[in-house]
Design a protein around this motif. Sequence first.
Motif, mmCIF file in Angstrom:
data_model
loop_
_atom_site.group_PDB
_atom_site.id
_atom_site.type_symbol
_atom_site.label_atom_id
_atom_site.label_comp_id
_atom_site.label_asym_id
_atom_site.label_seq_id
_atom_site.Cartn_x
_atom_site.Cartn_y
_atom_site.Cartn_z
ATOM 1 N N PHE A 48 0.842 -1.195 0.000
ATOM 2 C CA PHE A 48 0.000 0.000 0.000
ATOM 3 C C PHE A 48 0.878 1.247 0.000
ATOM 4 N N PRO A 49 0.432 2.276 -0.734
ATOM 5 C CA PRO A 49 1.192 3.523 -0.791
ATOM 6 C C PRO A 49 0.887 4.395 0.429
ATOM 7 N N VAL A 50 1.909 5.057 0.950
ATOM 8 C CA VAL A 50 1.740 5.996 2.055
ATOM 9 C C VAL A 50 2.610 7.224 1.805
ATOM 10 N N GLN A 51 2.229 8.316 2.440
ATOM 11 C CA GLN A 51 3.032 9.528 2.389
ATOM 12 C C GLN A 51 3.654 9.751 3.758
ATOM 13 N N PHE A 52 4.973 9.857 3.801
ATOM 14 C CA PHE A 52 5.710 10.104 5.031
ATOM 15 C C PHE A 52 6.107 11.575 5.137
ATOM 16 N N THR A 53 6.120 12.057 6.364
ATOM 17 C CA THR A 53 6.765 13.330 6.684
ATOM 18 C C THR A 53 7.678 13.060 7.872
ATOM 19 N N THR A 54 8.777 13.786 7.945
ATOM 20 C CA THR A 54 9.709 13.641 9.058
ATOM 21 C C THR A 54 9.963 15.019 9.648
ATOM 22 N N GLN A 55 9.881 15.082 10.962
ATOM 23 C CA GLN A 55 10.175 16.311 11.699
ATOM 24 C C GLN A 55 11.307 16.011 12.678
ATOM 25 N N CYS A 56 12.270 16.907 12.748
ATOM 26 C CA CYS A 56 13.384 16.737 13.680
ATOM 27 C C CYS A 56 13.477 17.958 14.589
ATOM 28 N N ASP A 57 13.830 17.722 15.846
ATOM 29 C CA ASP A 57 14.092 18.792 16.793
ATOM 30 C C ASP A 57 15.173 18.313 17.759
ATOM 31 N N VAL A 58 15.343 19.016 18.859
ATOM 32 C CA VAL A 58 16.402 18.653 19.800
ATOM 33 C C VAL A 58 16.191 17.272 20.419
ATOM 34 N N ASN A 59 14.963 16.750 20.367
ATOM 35 C CA ASN A 59 14.665 15.439 20.933
ATOM 36 C C ASN A 59 14.841 14.306 19.932
ATOM 37 N N GLY A 60 15.210 14.639 18.685
ATOM 38 C CA GLY A 60 15.403 13.612 17.665
ATOM 39 C C GLY A 60 14.428 13.775 16.514
ATOM 40 N N CYS A 61 14.325 12.743 15.704
ATOM 41 C CA CYS A 61 13.488 12.792 14.503
ATOM 42 C C CYS A 61 12.327 11.810 14.627
ATOM 43 N N VAL A 62 11.164 12.243 14.106
ATOM 44 C CA VAL A 62 9.964 11.412 14.089
ATOM 45 C C VAL A 62 9.414 11.416 12.667
ATOM 46 N N ALA A 63 9.268 10.224 12.095
ATOM 47 C CA ALA A 63 8.660 10.060 10.771
ATOM 48 C C ALA A 63 7.231 9.554 10.989
ATOM 49 N N THR A 64 6.273 10.137 10.271
ATOM 50 C CA THR A 64 4.881 9.734 10.434
ATOM 51 C C THR A 64 4.248 9.431 9.089
ATOM 52 N N PHE A 65 3.241 8.528 9.138
ATOM 53 C CA PHE A 65 2.364 8.366 7.986
ATOM 54 C C PHE A 65 0.945 8.140 8.457
ATOM 55 N N ASP A 66 0.020 8.654 7.672
ATOM 56 C CA ASP A 66 -1.406 8.580 7.940
ATOM 57 C C ASP A 66 -1.884 7.162 7.639
ATOM 58 N N ASN A 67 -2.563 6.545 8.593
ATOM 59 C CA ASN A 67 -3.017 5.164 8.446
ATOM 60 C C ASN A 67 -4.542 5.076 8.321
ATOM 61 N N ALA A 97 -10.397 1.501 7.804
ATOM 62 C CA ALA A 97 -11.636 0.947 7.258
ATOM 63 C C ALA A 97 -11.673 -0.564 7.481
ATOM 64 N N ARG A 98 -10.518 -1.211 7.380
ATOM 65 C CA ARG A 98 -10.413 -2.655 7.587
ATOM 66 C C ARG A 98 -10.254 -2.997 9.056
ATOM 67 N N ASN A 99 -9.492 -2.193 9.767
ATOM 68 C CA ASN A 99 -9.164 -2.469 11.158
ATOM 69 C C ASN A 99 -9.340 -1.185 11.971
ATOM 70 N N PRO A 100 -10.577 -0.918 12.440
ATOM 71 C CA PRO A 100 -10.865 0.351 13.125
ATOM 72 C C PRO A 100 -10.027 0.608 14.367
ATOM 73 N N GLY A 101 -9.444 -0.422 14.966
ATOM 74 C CA GLY A 101 -8.623 -0.223 16.151
ATOM 75 C C GLY A 101 -7.165 0.066 15.854
ATOM 76 N N ALA A 102 -6.772 0.001 14.582
ATOM 77 C CA ALA A 102 -5.378 0.267 14.212
ATOM 78 C C ALA A 102 -5.041 1.735 14.469
ATOM 79 N N PRO A 103 -3.778 2.039 14.679
ATOM 80 C CA PRO A 103 -3.398 3.441 14.899
ATOM 81 C C PRO A 103 -3.817 4.324 13.728
ATOM 82 N N LEU A 104 -4.294 5.522 14.034
ATOM 83 C CA LEU A 104 -4.674 6.480 13.000
ATOM 84 C C LEU A 104 -3.431 7.015 12.295
ATOM 85 N N VAL A 105 -2.359 7.162 13.061
ATOM 86 C CA VAL A 105 -1.077 7.639 12.539
ATOM 87 C C VAL A 105 0.013 6.755 13.128
#
Length: 142
Positions: free
Chosen positions: A29-48, A53-61
Amino acid sequence: PLYGYYNVFVDFAKQTFNGTPTPMESKTFPVQFTTQCDVNGCVATFDNKDDQARNPGAPLVYEYRWNNDRWETSGDYPYFCDRNDPNSVVTAQRSDYWVPRPDGSFFGERTLVVDGAGCPGEGPGTHHVPISVTPIAAPSPT
């Protein structure tokens, strides 16, 4: 950093449960990632939200944190004992990691630890599923 569009390939054909092969149909499945970095390190996210729709309890992000040489994430995850039945959910502890390759892709694994009674006929245990992430072109605007 993970930034832009990627195909996430979950290689269910090579999935194992407590070391025993439990192959299923693999998913991409295709996803779009964004990465943000600050003094605490880097976090990459993707919208889930598409998977919800298939698994309503899965993380939203999904949020991945850079740790040493790889991206990592973990958390509670609703595991389907029967992949086609959303009423067959048990709680699992999920952890993923992705290691970068020189070509811009990533390889890694998802681990799901099912505690308690586990799934009927299976019981508690650990699933291992290979995952890879490959850059793709941005989709055309609709």
